[in-house]
Design an enzyme around this catalytic site. Sequence first.
Site, PDB file in Angstrom:
ATOM      1  N   GLU A 119       0.836  -1.218   0.000  1.00 24.32           N
ATOM      2  CA  GLU A 119       0.000   0.000   0.000  1.00 24.32           C
ATOM      3  C   GLU A 119       0.863   1.257   0.000  1.00 24.32           C
ATOM      4  O   GLU A 119       0.367   2.347   0.289  1.00 24.32           O
ATOM      5  CB  GLU A 119      -0.921   0.012   1.232  1.00 24.32           C
ATOM      6  CG  GLU A 119      -1.890  -1.147   1.312  1.00 24.32           C
ATOM      7  CD  GLU A 119      -3.205  -0.890   0.573  1.00 24.32           C
ATOM      8  OE1 GLU A 119      -3.325   0.186  -0.040  1.00 24.32           O
ATOM      9  OE2 GLU A 119      -4.074  -1.765   0.611  1.00 24.32           O
ATOM     10  N   HIS A 142      -3.253   1.971   8.947  1.00 22.34           N
ATOM     11  CA  HIS A 142      -4.406   1.254   8.406  1.00 22.34           C
ATOM     12  C   HIS A 142      -4.563  -0.040   9.192  1.00 22.34           C
ATOM     13  O   HIS A 142      -3.587  -0.760   9.405  1.00 22.34           O
ATOM     14  CB  HIS A 142      -4.210   0.954   6.912  1.00 22.34           C
ATOM     15  CG  HIS A 142      -5.149  -0.094   6.408  1.00 22.34           C
ATOM     16  ND1 HIS A 142      -6.515   0.051   6.453  1.00 22.34           N
ATOM     17  CD2 HIS A 142      -4.932  -1.325   5.885  1.00 22.34           C
ATOM     18  CE1 HIS A 142      -7.087  -1.037   5.972  1.00 22.34           C
ATOM     19  NE2 HIS A 142      -6.151  -1.896   5.628  1.00 22.34           N
ATOM     20  N   HIS A 144      -7.859  -3.120  10.835  1.00 19.75           N
ATOM     21  CA  HIS A 144      -9.170  -3.741  10.598  1.00 19.75           C
ATOM     22  C   HIS A 144      -9.960  -3.875  11.914  1.00 19.75           C
ATOM     23  O   HIS A 144     -10.143  -4.996  12.408  1.00 19.75           O
ATOM     24  CB  HIS A 144      -8.981  -5.138   9.976  1.00 19.75           C
ATOM     25  CG  HIS A 144      -8.205  -5.173   8.693  1.00 19.75           C
ATOM     26  ND1 HIS A 144      -7.580  -6.320   8.219  1.00 19.75           N
ATOM     27  CD2 HIS A 144      -7.950  -4.211   7.773  1.00 19.75           C
ATOM     28  CE1 HIS A 144      -6.977  -6.058   7.071  1.00 19.75           C
ATOM     29  NE2 HIS A 144      -7.177  -4.785   6.780  1.00 19.75           N
ATOM     30  N   HIS A 214     -13.948  -3.134   5.020  1.00 19.96           N
ATOM     31  CA  HIS A 214     -12.506  -3.428   5.010  1.00 19.96           C
ATOM     32  C   HIS A 214     -11.805  -2.987   6.296  1.00 19.96           C
ATOM     33  O   HIS A 214     -11.286  -3.828   7.034  1.00 19.96           O
ATOM     34  CB  HIS A 214     -11.875  -2.789   3.768  1.00 19.96           C
ATOM     35  CG  HIS A 214     -10.394  -3.020   3.647  1.00 19.96           C
ATOM     36  ND1 HIS A 214      -9.679  -2.793   2.494  1.00 19.96           N
ATOM     37  CD2 HIS A 214      -9.479  -3.446   4.545  1.00 19.96           C
ATOM     38  CE1 HIS A 214      -8.405  -3.083   2.699  1.00 19.96           C
ATOM     39  NE2 HIS A 214      -8.257  -3.477   3.943  1.00 19.96           N
TER      40      HIS A 214
HETATM   41  O1  2HA Z   1      -1.498  -4.618   3.879  1.00 21.10           O
HETATM   42  O2  2HA Z   1      -4.557  -4.612   5.225  1.00 21.10           O
HETATM   43  O3  2HA Z   1      -5.461  -3.545   2.984  1.00 21.10           O
HETATM   44  C1  2HA Z   1      -2.521  -5.322   4.396  1.00 21.10           C
HETATM   45  C2  2HA Z   1      -3.825  -4.641   4.282  1.00 21.10           C
HETATM   46  C3  2HA Z   1      -4.178  -4.022   2.991  1.00 21.10           C
HETATM   47 ZN    ZN Z   2      -6.524  -3.815   5.000  1.00 21.61          ZN
END
Ligand code: 2HA
Ligand code: ZN
Length: 269
Positions: A119, A142, A144, A214
């Site tokens: 990313e 980032h 989850h 996501h």
């Molecule tokens: O790199 O979560 O969305 C791992 C991720 C990409």
């Molecule tokens: Zn991700």
Amino acid sequence: MKSILDNRPALKAEVEKIAEVAGYLWQNGWAERNGGNITVNVTDLVDDEVRNLPAISEVKQIGITLPALKGCYFYCKGTGKRMRDLARRPMQNGSVIRILDDCASYVIIADEPVLPTSELPSHLAVHARLVGSGSAYKATVHTHPIELVAMSHNRAFLGKDVLTDILWSMIPETKAFCPLGLGVVPYTLPGSNALAEATLRELEDYDVVLWEKHGVFAKGMDVMDAFDQIDVLSKSAKIYVNAKAMGFEPEGMSQAQMKEMTAAFNLPR
Ligand code: 2HA
Ligand code: ZN
């Protein structure tokens, strides 16, 4: 083994903070397998000796040209690396890169040739926007978060500031510590330029953006600030989920109580 962190207490402290946050992401259940990314602009923490360090990788193309990042340095989580491993060994599961003078390519300079996250273009595009606008923000995260991602599966929540209002109303601190709320990006392919573009747009107005079905993407003054904002939003989402699990719709703070918070804490809205 020699490390770029040796005798550089400021850089070492920053990387230790990144490792600490990586541990929190894993402990929270937000970072399965190699899920999530962290990149931090460490340009202000490197000295002339670092600026003269030789490359330990070939020249790699970013895929986009980002003039604002000329000569900048970033710590980046490695591609395919796990947050739970990065927590213990940050310099074996991430690396420091130098953006070259063409502003379109980079080299890895330390400690090991760990290839940065897939990313990278989207993270660097966000950093370029931050540097270009003179912002003091240095970190992007980032991850989850379970309850926030679950809430993004309900179309009724995806309108502008619908989730912001629900989450702010669950507990007063959320509005105080995430005063811009939560932006929303409709589902877009991970790693795509379209996702990067949409994220950049939402980050004009928000510090934390929810990627539908996501995860979240946050910017912060440092990695702890980015984490804290995600954490308070996640706490509110957990309270909402718990109330629903007890079988009732949570009342939420009233509009008057929210306005009272805005005035008392001098919040933007
Ligand atoms: O790199 O979560 O969305 C791992 C991720 C990409
Ligand atoms: Zn991700």
